[in-house]
Every structure is written in structure tokens, then in C-alpha cells.
Design a protein around this motif. Sequence first.
Motif, PDB file in Angstrom:
ATOM      1  N   ALA A   1       0.807  -1.226   0.000  1.00 22.01           N
ATOM      2  CA  ALA A   1       0.000   0.000   0.000  1.00 22.01           C
ATOM      3  C   ALA A   1       0.835   1.268   0.000  1.00 22.01           C
ATOM      4  O   ALA A   1       0.362   2.331   0.390  1.00 22.01           O
ATOM      5  CB  ALA A   1      -0.961   0.005   1.191  1.00 22.01           C
ATOM      6  N   GLY A   2       2.067   1.195  -0.476  1.00 19.92           N
ATOM      7  CA  GLY A   2       2.885   2.389  -0.617  1.00 19.92           C
ATOM      8  C   GLY A   2       3.311   3.006   0.686  1.00 19.92           C
ATOM      9  O   GLY A   2       3.347   4.234   0.821  1.00 19.92           O
ATOM     10  N   TYR A   3       3.665   2.189   1.660  1.00 18.69           N
ATOM     11  CA  TYR A   3       4.073   2.677   2.976  1.00 18.69           C
ATOM     12  C   TYR A   3       5.590   2.847   3.073  1.00 18.69           C
ATOM     13  O   TYR A   3       6.354   2.240   2.329  1.00 18.69           O
ATOM     14  CB  TYR A   3       3.653   1.700   4.080  1.00 18.69           C
ATOM     15  CG  TYR A   3       2.181   1.667   4.399  1.00 18.69           C
ATOM     16  CD1 TYR A   3       1.278   2.523   3.782  1.00 18.69           C
ATOM     17  CD2 TYR A   3       1.684   0.761   5.333  1.00 18.69           C
ATOM     18  CE1 TYR A   3      -0.064   2.488   4.090  1.00 18.69           C
ATOM     19  CE2 TYR A   3       0.338   0.710   5.640  1.00 18.69           C
ATOM     20  CZ  TYR A   3      -0.537   1.579   5.010  1.00 18.69           C
ATOM     21  OH  TYR A   3      -1.877   1.539   5.309  1.00 18.69           O
ATOM     22  N   ILE A   4       5.997   3.661   4.035  1.00 12.89           N
ATOM     23  CA  ILE A   4       7.373   3.687   4.518  1.00 12.89           C
ATOM     24  C   ILE A   4       7.309   3.419   6.011  1.00 12.89           C
ATOM     25  O   ILE A   4       6.647   4.146   6.758  1.00 12.89           O
ATOM     26  CB  ILE A   4       8.063   5.025   4.236  1.00 12.89           C
ATOM     27  CG1 ILE A   4       8.178   5.248   2.730  1.00 12.89           C
ATOM     28  CG2 ILE A   4       9.465   5.050   4.875  1.00 12.89           C
ATOM     29  CD1 ILE A   4       8.738   6.582   2.345  1.00 12.89           C
ATOM     30  N   TYR A   5       7.934   2.336   6.441  1.00 10.77           N
ATOM     31  CA  TYR A   5       7.930   1.960   7.846  1.00 10.77           C
ATOM     32  C   TYR A   5       9.180   2.498   8.543  1.00 10.77           C
ATOM     33  O   TYR A   5      10.242   2.654   7.924  1.00 10.77           O
ATOM     34  CB  TYR A   5       7.902   0.441   7.999  1.00 10.77           C
ATOM     35  CG  TYR A   5       6.631  -0.200   7.508  1.00 10.77           C
ATOM     36  CD1 TYR A   5       5.397   0.170   8.014  1.00 10.77           C
ATOM     37  CD2 TYR A   5       6.674  -1.200   6.536  1.00 10.77           C
ATOM     38  CE1 TYR A   5       4.223  -0.427   7.567  1.00 10.77           C
ATOM     39  CE2 TYR A   5       5.513  -1.805   6.087  1.00 10.77           C
ATOM     40  CZ  TYR A   5       4.293  -1.411   6.597  1.00 10.77           C
ATOM     41  OH  TYR A   5       3.139  -2.004   6.150  1.00 10.77           O
ATOM     42  N   ARG A   6       9.013   2.730   9.831  1.00  9.55           N
ATOM     43  CA  ARG A   6      10.119   3.193  10.667  1.00  9.55           C
ATOM     44  C   ARG A   6      10.284   2.225  11.841  1.00  9.55           C
ATOM     45  O   ARG A   6       9.306   1.886  12.516  1.00  9.55           O
ATOM     46  CB  ARG A   6       9.829   4.597  11.190  1.00  9.55           C
ATOM     47  CG  ARG A   6      10.873   5.169  12.135  1.00  9.55           C
ATOM     48  CD  ARG A   6      10.474   6.579  12.540  1.00  9.55           C
ATOM     49  NE  ARG A   6      11.500   7.262  13.290  1.00  9.55           N
ATOM     50  CZ  ARG A   6      11.489   8.562  13.540  1.00  9.55           C
ATOM     51  NH1 ARG A   6      10.487   9.312  13.101  1.00  9.55           N
ATOM     52  NH2 ARG A   6      12.466   9.121  14.219  1.00  9.55           N
ATOM     53  N   PHE A   7      11.515   1.766  12.060  1.00 11.34           N
ATOM     54  CA  PHE A   7      11.823   0.864  13.157  1.00 11.34           C
ATOM     55  C   PHE A   7      12.818   1.525  14.105  1.00 11.34           C
ATOM     56  O   PHE A   7      13.835   2.085  13.659  1.00 11.34           O
ATOM     57  CB  PHE A   7      12.440  -0.440  12.638  1.00 11.34           C
ATOM     58  CG  PHE A   7      11.483  -1.341  11.916  1.00 11.34           C
ATOM     59  CD1 PHE A   7      10.804  -2.334  12.585  1.00 11.34           C
ATOM     60  CD2 PHE A   7      11.266  -1.187  10.557  1.00 11.34           C
ATOM     61  CE1 PHE A   7       9.919  -3.168  11.925  1.00 11.34           C
ATOM     62  CE2 PHE A   7      10.392  -2.014   9.882  1.00 11.34           C
ATOM     63  CZ  PHE A   7       9.708  -3.001  10.557  1.00 11.34           C
ATOM     64  N   THR A   8      12.527   1.450  15.391  1.00 13.23           N
ATOM     65  CA  THR A   8      13.513   1.894  16.374  1.00 13.23           C
ATOM     66  C   THR A   8      14.641   0.870  16.423  1.00 13.23           C
ATOM     67  O   THR A   8      14.500  -0.251  15.903  1.00 13.23           O
ATOM     68  CB  THR A   8      12.878   2.015  17.766  1.00 13.23           C
ATOM     69  OG1 THR A   8      12.545   0.692  18.229  1.00 13.23           O
ATOM     70  CG2 THR A   8      11.630   2.880  17.733  1.00 13.23           C
ATOM     71  N   PRO A   9      15.782   1.205  17.055  1.00 15.81           N
ATOM     72  CA  PRO A   9      16.863   0.216  17.169  1.00 15.81           C
ATOM     73  C   PRO A   9      16.433  -1.069  17.868  1.00 15.81           C
ATOM     74  O   PRO A   9      17.074  -2.111  17.690  1.00 15.81           O
ATOM     75  CB  PRO A   9      17.924   0.967  17.973  1.00 15.81           C
ATOM     76  CG  PRO A   9      17.700   2.408  17.633  1.00 15.81           C
ATOM     77  CD  PRO A   9      16.214   2.535  17.521  1.00 15.81           C
ATOM     78  N   HIS A  10      15.352  -1.009  18.652  1.00 16.40           N
ATOM     79  CA  HIS A  10      14.853  -2.198  19.351  1.00 16.40           C
ATOM     80  C   HIS A  10      13.801  -2.954  18.539  1.00 16.40           C
ATOM     81  O   HIS A  10      13.239  -3.947  19.021  1.00 16.40           O
ATOM     82  CB  HIS A  10      14.268  -1.810  20.697  1.00 16.40           C
ATOM     83  CG  HIS A  10      15.257  -1.140  21.606  1.00 16.40           C
ATOM     84  ND1 HIS A  10      16.356  -1.789  22.120  1.00 16.40           N
ATOM     85  CD2 HIS A  10      15.340   0.142  22.062  1.00 16.40           C
ATOM     86  CE1 HIS A  10      17.059  -0.960  22.867  1.00 16.40           C
ATOM     87  NE2 HIS A  10      16.459   0.220  22.842  1.00 16.40           N
ATOM     88  N   GLY A  11      13.514  -2.487  17.327  1.00 17.30           N
ATOM     89  CA  GLY A  11      12.606  -3.206  16.455  1.00 17.30           C
ATOM     90  C   GLY A  11      11.155  -2.804  16.524  1.00 17.30           C
ATOM     91  O   GLY A  11      10.305  -3.455  15.896  1.00 17.30           O
ATOM     92  N   LEU A  12      10.815  -1.735  17.247  1.00 20.79           N
ATOM     93  CA  LEU A  12       9.424  -1.279  17.308  1.00 20.79           C
ATOM     94  C   LEU A  12       9.059  -0.565  16.010  1.00 20.79           C
ATOM     95  O   LEU A  12       9.740   0.361  15.584  1.00 20.79           O
ATOM     96  CB  LEU A  12       9.220  -0.350  18.505  1.00 20.79           C
ATOM     97  CG  LEU A  12       9.458  -0.967  19.881  1.00 20.79           C
ATOM     98  CD1 LEU A  12       9.268   0.083  20.975  1.00 20.79           C
ATOM     99  CD2 LEU A  12       8.531  -2.161  20.113  1.00 20.79           C
TER     100      LEU A  12
END
Length: 295
Positions: free
Chosen positions: A193-204
Motif C-alpha cells: 500500500a505504498g508505505y514507509i515503515y520506521r523501526f527503532t533500534p529495538h525493532g518497534l
Amino acid sequence: MKKVLSISIASMLPLSFPAVVTAQNLFAASSAGPQIYEFTPGGAYSTFATVPGYHSGIAFNSAGDLFVPTDGNGTILQIRPNGTQSTFASGLQHPDTLAFDSAGNLFVSDGATLAIYKFTPGGVGSIFASGLSAPYGLACNNAGNLFVVANSVIYEFTPNGARSIFASVLGQGLGGLAFNSAGDLFVAAGGDAGYIYRFTPHGLRSTFASGLHYPMWLAFDSADDLFVSDLSPGSYINEFTPDGMRSAFSNVPAHGLAFEPVPEPSVWATLGMGGLVLFGLRCKAQERGRSESVR
């Protein structure tokens, strides 16, 4: 009796210095031809180099040399700031995406052999990882760990090659990876669906942006603005501020993105007569063979 004068420099420095943000030019591989484009911060562009073949991910080393994969002949080209081209590595089958670690080692994903290759700064190559399912996007964090997109999984590799799963079950069509200055990992999910995901260094995980067509390649500038090449329709480039505000940067068809490296600052201090402390900031710029000084 002699008196000893003790001076504490720390107590004399109630000073704070603002962060210095250096404007960088963006480089992009054309999705419509053999050109490698160079964009100024304002969006004006010119052709930096012409490299026959198809080019996906591109990357800079710390010296300001641009590395470009060419799947037509399985080589990695090294382009100096003055535009001089040379072959850095050959013998690959389908080099796709590139990433450098802090030690100057180059990692290359190969879509034909399903392997990740590692090249030392001197060009000595070896297989770093193999047996992956469609490895593509690559990025290294400040600890020297390599992150690899393989279908719907993001793997994390330590410098010695130990592998673990950083994130999984994200949907299909994952593409480019990029780290911001805080160490958060951003992932382009064009098929999701054309997303950009963001992950913290802990994987959240959180969703940083949505509503794009097919985001594929990512790159951060020194101000932590995120640049995204969107493949459909037209392969244009979007810019996102750190808080997610989106704007159109260029409508030039583009694939892989990379910013020229920020010059490394060096700080000097001189203790003068009467306890006067003078500070300066020197930046050794490497863009196009020039040097600049900020004081």
C-alpha cells in the motif's frame, strides 16, 4: 613558597555551539537511461556521469567516490568526484544494491546468486552471506551491522556474519533501507500500500508515511530529511521532513539514491594569554576537489 595556579578549562566554557548542517547534493540513477544525475539542494540537476546498463542502488564511500552497479556486465564502477571512472569489482552476475560500513567495506546484493558479497576498500571480494530469498535492500548502522531485505524479512548481520531476524511479516514488495541519525531504520514497502515503515533500534515499528505509489529507494541528508524514489507512475522523488511533512523534490525519473558524504569536522582549541579560549571549526570539504573552511 611557590604558588601553583590551577586553571580549569571546563569552568571557563559556558559555551554551546549550534549543530552545523552541511548542504549536500543528491545523486540518483536514472530509471530511463544510463545517466547518473546530480541534484542541488534546490532540485536543479545535471548529468554527473553516463554509465551504460541498468543501475539500481548506488552508494558513496567516505572519500566521496560514487559506486555504481551495472547488471549488464556484472561490474561495480567507482566514479571519482571529478567524474573519472574505473572498475572496482567484476565477475558478479546481477549486482543490485550497495552499502558501505564505517570501515569502508562495500556490501553488494546479487539477485542472481542470492548472495551478499563483501569487498574490502582494496577491492578484495568474498561471499558474506548466501542462501537468502531475493536479497535486495541493504544498509549498515553505526555499529557496523548490515541489514538486508529478503522478501518480507529484514535480516541483521553482525560484522562477523552472524545472522538474526530483525523484523518479519511485513508484506510483499519491500525495497530500500536507510538509517537516520538517531539510528532508526526506514523501510520502503512499495507492495504494501505504498508505505514507509520506521523501526527503532529495538525493532518497534510505526508507519512514517503512506499513500505513495511504489516507494523503492531511500536516502537521508544531513538534516535528516528523507528522500524517496517512487516508481509508479513516473519514478519521481519525494522529500520528507523528520516529522513526516511531504513535498515533491523532482519529477526526474530516478532509481537508486545517495547523498555525497558530509565533510568531517575537526575542532581545535587554543589557550591564550589571560585564559582566553578560542574555538574554531574546520571542515575539509571533498566535493569536486575543493576545500572549504568554516570558522
